[in-house]
Design an enzyme around this catalytic site. Structure first.
Site, PDB file in Angstrom:
ATOM      1  N   ARG A  55       1.194 -31.272 -54.861  1.00  0.00           N
ATOM      2  CA  ARG A  55       0.600 -31.132 -53.537  1.00  0.00           C
ATOM      3  C   ARG A  55      -0.043 -29.765 -53.346  1.00  0.00           C
ATOM      4  O   ARG A  55      -0.709 -29.493 -52.357  1.00  0.00           O
ATOM      5  CB  ARG A  55       1.652 -31.393 -52.453  1.00  0.00           C
ATOM      6  CG  ARG A  55       0.985 -31.619 -51.118  1.00  0.00           C
ATOM      7  CD  ARG A  55       1.910 -32.173 -50.070  1.00  0.00           C
ATOM      8  NE  ARG A  55       1.199 -32.220 -48.789  1.00  0.00           N
ATOM      9  CZ  ARG A  55       1.760 -32.564 -47.654  1.00  0.00           C
ATOM     10  NH1 ARG A  55       3.033 -32.902 -47.630  1.00  0.00           N
ATOM     11  NH2 ARG A  55       1.067 -32.572 -46.546  1.00  0.00           N
ATOM     12  N   HIS A  94      -1.947 -34.231 -55.772  1.00  0.00           N
ATOM     13  CA  HIS A  94      -0.849 -34.886 -55.050  1.00  0.00           C
ATOM     14  C   HIS A  94      -0.147 -35.889 -55.974  1.00  0.00           C
ATOM     15  O   HIS A  94       0.168 -37.009 -55.579  1.00  0.00           O
ATOM     16  CB  HIS A  94      -1.343 -35.543 -53.765  1.00  0.00           C
ATOM     17  CG  HIS A  94      -1.768 -34.532 -52.719  1.00  0.00           C
ATOM     18  ND1 HIS A  94      -2.926 -33.804 -52.845  1.00  0.00           N
ATOM     19  CD2 HIS A  94      -1.175 -34.131 -51.572  1.00  0.00           C
ATOM     20  CE1 HIS A  94      -3.034 -32.989 -51.795  1.00  0.00           C
ATOM     21  NE2 HIS A  94      -1.993 -33.168 -51.020  1.00  0.00           N
ATOM     22  N   GLU A 136     -13.596 -44.524 -55.635  1.00  0.00           N
ATOM     23  CA  GLU A 136     -13.145 -43.669 -56.730  1.00  0.00           C
ATOM     24  C   GLU A 136     -13.701 -44.105 -58.079  1.00  0.00           C
ATOM     25  O   GLU A 136     -14.058 -43.274 -58.914  1.00  0.00           O
ATOM     26  CB  GLU A 136     -11.607 -43.665 -56.784  1.00  0.00           C
ATOM     27  CG  GLU A 136     -10.936 -43.020 -55.579  1.00  0.00           C
ATOM     28  CD  GLU A 136     -10.788 -43.953 -54.378  1.00  0.00           C
ATOM     29  OE1 GLU A 136     -11.183 -45.135 -54.485  1.00  0.00           O
ATOM     30  OE2 GLU A 136     -10.287 -43.505 -53.328  1.00  0.00           O
ATOM     31  N   PHE A 139      -4.684 -42.791 -57.400  1.00  0.00           N
ATOM     32  CA  PHE A 139      -5.917 -43.569 -57.463  1.00  0.00           C
ATOM     33  C   PHE A 139      -6.705 -43.234 -58.728  1.00  0.00           C
ATOM     34  O   PHE A 139      -7.248 -44.108 -59.391  1.00  0.00           O
ATOM     35  CB  PHE A 139      -6.785 -43.315 -56.224  1.00  0.00           C
ATOM     36  CG  PHE A 139      -6.050 -43.512 -54.931  1.00  0.00           C
ATOM     37  CD1 PHE A 139      -5.096 -44.513 -54.808  1.00  0.00           C
ATOM     38  CD2 PHE A 139      -6.284 -42.697 -53.841  1.00  0.00           C
ATOM     39  CE1 PHE A 139      -4.401 -44.697 -53.617  1.00  0.00           C
ATOM     40  CE2 PHE A 139      -5.597 -42.876 -52.654  1.00  0.00           C
ATOM     41  CZ  PHE A 139      -4.654 -43.873 -52.537  1.00  0.00           C
TER      42      PHE A 139
END
Lengths: 325, 313
Positions: A179, A121, A70, A95
Site C-alpha cells: 500500500r 496495493h 486494464e 487486477f
C-alpha cells in the site's frame, strides 16, 4: 518516526499525506524524464492511488489515462514500447497480475517489450476491501512467465533504486508494491541490482528470507530474536525472478532452518522459488514457508490481517520462536 | 470435404510468379485517390500471388487457414503494395507505417509479402512451420523481421495498435498504424476497450480494417454471437466508418488512400471490408468448414487453376 498512517485503523492521520513508497514512483519517473529518458506512464483510473498524478501534472503529454480498462492498458503499453518509449503502467496488483495475465504474457513478455508493470496495493494491504482487491497469487503467476523480471521492493528507497536500475534493464519487469506505507529499511543511496539479494546476516539457527513489504517486519523480528540471544539472520530477496540462488544456498548451507516470509500464498511465490532451489541442490536445511496458507484472505483492517496471519513483526517472531522451541 | 491429412511430400515448387515488383518506397505519393489501370492490375496480381503462396505454404504445413487468408488477400495486397509507407529491405525503418493483425491465423498470407519486400530470405518460406522455422501459423515479431507485433490471442491487436499510435503522437512521428481485425474478433471485449480509448484520445492515424467474411470456427458469426449492427457500433464508439468491397482492389485502395491522407479527420477510422471467406476458390466460398483444412493434391490443382484464372472474380 511519526508516520501519517494510524496503525490501528490503517487510516491517514492527516489529509494529503503521501505514501512514501508509492510517491517514489512519480518522483523517480519525473527525475528520469528530466534526465532525458523516454518515460511514459499510464494508469487505469488509479492515478491518485498510485501517485502517478504527480507525473501526469508534470508531463501531461506523456501520461495516458486508460480509464477502467486494464487489459487495454497493458497491451497498449506494449505497443508504446515498440516505438522506443519506456512505459510504466500501474494498477492494483490484483487486477494487473490476474486480469491482465495473458496480455502480460503475450504482448509484454513474449513480444519482449520493456514495459514496467507496477502492481501496487499487493498482498492483503487493501484490508477490508476484500479478496477481490487482495493479490496473494501475483508472484506465483508472474514468476511463471518467461523473460519477465519480478521484483518486490522493501521500501521507497529500494523502489526508487529499482526504477532507476530498470532504465538499463532490457527485459519487462513486474514490480510488486504494497500500500506504499512501508517503514524505511534502506538509505537513499543503498545499491540495488536485479537478482542480487541483500543479505542482512545469516543465522546458525534460522535465516529468514523475506520479500517486499515483509522485509521490514522480518527485520524487526530478526533484531528481537537476536536480542534474545538467538542466531538469526535475514535476506531481503527483492528479486523473485531471477532468484539469487547463491544467496539462498549460502544461507541453507549454514542455517538449520530457512524461513521464507511473504505476503502471498505459500504456493509458488517466494517460498515456492526457494523450495525449488533447495530441493534441487539437496540443501540440508529445513525449509518453512510462512505466508497465506492456500486460502482466500479474510476481511479486516490491514493491521488486523497482518496480526491474524502473523505477518507483522510480532507474528514473524512468534513463528520463528515456535520453530526454535 | 476436401481436407485430407495426406502425407504428401513437399516438392518445393513455388507458383509461376515473379516476386519482387514494387517501387522502392511507396505510400503517401499520390495526391489523388484514383488508381490507374496499371495499379489495379498490379494489386490484383499481388492478391493472386498471396493466394497461391498461401496454398504452397499450407502444403508444407499440411493444415492451415486457407479461407481466412483468401478473404483478406486484396487487403494485404493493397496495404503492402499501395497504402503503407514502407522501405524495401528495411523492416525496422523507424518511420514505416505499422501493421498489426488481430486475426493472426491469416499470417500465412502475410509472410510471402514480407519475403517479397526483402524483409527476410524467401527460402524461409520453404520451411514454413517446420521445426525451428520462424514462420508459424501466427506472426511472431521476435522471429520474423517485418512483423510489427505478434498475435495469436484474438482481441489484443487493436490495443497494441492504439499504443503505437499514442507512441507516434508522443514522439511526433507521422506514421500510420493499420490493424486488421477479424469479424469474429468483435466478440472480444478488449476490442471495445481499445475502440473507446482510440476515440477518446483522438487517434486519427489509427485505422482498423475489419475482414467481414461472416464466418468463425463454430459457424456463421451472426449465428455464433451476433455482432450487427457493426457500422452503428463503431460510429457510436466515435469512429469514422467506411464500407468497402474487400475483394475490389479499387474500392479498398481508394478508401485506404483517402483515410491515410485525410489530415482533417479527428477520429480514428474503421473500414468494414465486406469479404467472402475462401474467396477465389469456388468450393471454399460455399463451404464454411474450410476455416482450417488441407487440400488433397487434386483439389489443390483445381484451386490453383481457379486462382490463376481469377475464376471467382
Amino acid at each position: 518516526m511519526n508516520r501519517p498512517l494510524d496503525p490501528g485503523s490503517w487510516q491517514y492521520r492527516e489529509l494529503n499525506s503521501r505514501a512514501p513508497t508509492l510517491s517514489t514512483l512519480s518522483d523517480t519517473l519525473i527525475a528520469l524524464a528530466e534526465e532525458g529518458h523516454p518515460i511514459v506512464a499510464g494508469s487505469a483510473d488509479l492515478q491518485y492511488s498510485n501517485g502517478l498524478v504527480g507525473f501526469a501534472r508534470r508531463y501531461p503529454e506523456r501520461f495516458i489515462q486508460f480509464g477502467i480498462s486494464e487489459q487495454n492498458m497493458v497491451s497498449a503499453a506494449a505497443g508504446l514500447a515498440t516505438t522506443g518509449l519506456m512505459p510504466f503502467v500501474a494498477t492494483f496488483a490484483s487486477f494487473l497480475a490476474l486480469l491482465c495475465c495473458e496480455q502480460i504474457r503475450m504482448d509484454v513478455a513474449y513480444c519482449a517489450q520493456p514495459v514496467r508493470l507496477i502492481g501496487h496495493h499487493a498482498g492483503i494491504s487493501l484490508g477490508f476491501y476484500g479478496t477481490s482487491h487482495h493479490a496473494t497469487e501475483d508472484l506465483a503467476i508472474m514468476r511463471s512467465i518467461a523473460d519477465l523480471t519480478v521484483v518486490a521492493p522493501a521500501d521507497g528507497a529500494q523502489f526508487a533504486a529499482a526504477i532507476r536500475a530498470s532504465v538499463h534493464h532490457p527485459q519487462p519487469i513486474y514490480f510488486r508494491i504494497g500500500r506504499g506505507h512501508d517503514p524505511v529499511v534502506y538509505d537513499q543511496d543503498t545499491p540495488f541490482a536485479f537478482g542480487e539479494a541483500i543479505t542482512h546476516g545469516i543465522g546458525d539457527e534460522i535465516t529468514i528470507i523475506a520479500t517486499g513489504s515483509s522485509v521490514h517486519p522480518a527485520l524487526e523480528a530478526t533484531r528481537a530474536l537476536q536480542a534474545g540471544g538467538k542466531s538469526v539472520g535475514l535476506i531481503d530477496m527483492h528479486t523473485i525472478k531471477p532468484l539469487d540462488e547463491k544467496a539462498v544456498l549460502a544461507a541453507a548451507d549454514r542455517s538449520r532452518i530457512i524461513l521464507t516470509v511473504e505476503e502471498h500464498t505459500i504456493l509458488g511465490g517466494l517460498g515456492g522459488a526457494v523450495a525449488e532451489v533447495m530441493a534441487e541442490h539437496g540443501a540440508r536445511a529445513r525449509l518453512v514457508r510462512h505466508g497465506i496458507k492456500d486460502e482466500f484472505s479474510l476481511i479486516a483492517p490491514p493491521t488486523h490481517l497482518y496480526r491474524h496471519y502473523r505477518l507483522d513483526a510480532q507474528g514473524i517472531e512468534e513463528v520463528a520462536r515456535a520453530l526454535l522451541a | 470435404m476436401a481436407a485430407e491429412a495426406g502425407d504428401r511430400a513437399y516438392e518445393g515448387a513455388g507458383p509461376p510468379f515473379i516476386l519482387g515488383y514494387h517501387p522502392l518506397e511507396h505510400g503517401r505519393n499520390s495526391m489523388n485517390t484514383t488508381l490507374t489501370q496499371d495499379e489495379i492490375t498490379r494489386l490484383e496480381e499481388r492478391a493472386r500471388f498471396i493466394r497461391l503462396e498461401t496454398i504452397r505454404l499450407i502444403s508444407i504445413a499440411k493444415v492451415g487457414h486457407y479461407s481466412s487468408a483468401f478473404s483478406a488477400a486484396e487487403i494485404f495486397a493493397t496495404l503492402y503494395y499501395d497504402t503503407m509507407r514502407i522501405r524495401r529491405d528495411e523492416p525496422a525503418w523507424i518511420d514505416r507505417d505499422r501493421f498489426l493483425m488481430g486475426k493472426g491465423h491469416a499470417a500465412v498470407a502475410l509472410f510471402p509479402v514480407l519475403a517479397d519486400l526483402g524483409f527476410f530470405p524467401k527460402a524461409w518460406l520453404d520451411q514454413y512451420t517446420r521445426l525451428g522455422s520462424p514462420l508459424g501459423d501466427h506472426p511472431d515479431m521476435r522471429k520474423v523481421p517485418g512483423v510489427d507485433f505478434s498475435s495469436g490471442s484474438i482481441g489484443h491487436a487493436l490495443s497494441a495498435g492504439l499504443g503505437m499510435a499514442l507512441g507516434a503522437r508522443i514522439l511526433k512521428r507521422d506514421f500510420r498504424t493499420f490493424v486488421m481485425l477479424g469479424d469474429g474478433e468483435m466478440q472480444e471485449g478488449q476490442v471495445w476497450e481499445a475502440a473507446l480509448a482510440a476515440a477518446n484520445h483522438g487517434l486519427s492515424r489509427l485505422i482498423a480494417i475489419i475482414d467481414r467474411n461472416g464466418f468463425q470456427l463454430d459457424g456463421r458469426v451472426d449465428d455464433t454471437m451476433a455482432i450487427e449492427p457493426l457500422r452503428e457500433k463503431w460510429e457510436a464508439f466515435g469512429w469514422d466508418v467506411s464500407d468497402v468491397d474487400g475483394h475490389d482492389v479499387v474500392s479498398v485502395a481508394e478508401c485506404l488512400r483517402r483515410l491515410r491522407d485525410d489530415e482533417r479527420r479527428a477520429k480514428p477510422a474503421c473500414v468494414i471490408a465486406h469479404t467472402i471467406k475462401g474467396k477465389g476458390v469456388s468450393y471454399m466460398e460455399t463451404e464454411p468448414g474450410w476455416h482450417l483444412g488441407y487440400l488433397a493434391p487434386a483439389d489443390e490443382a483445381r484451386a490453383i487453376e481457379e486462382i490463376m484464372a481469377g475464376a471467382a472474380r
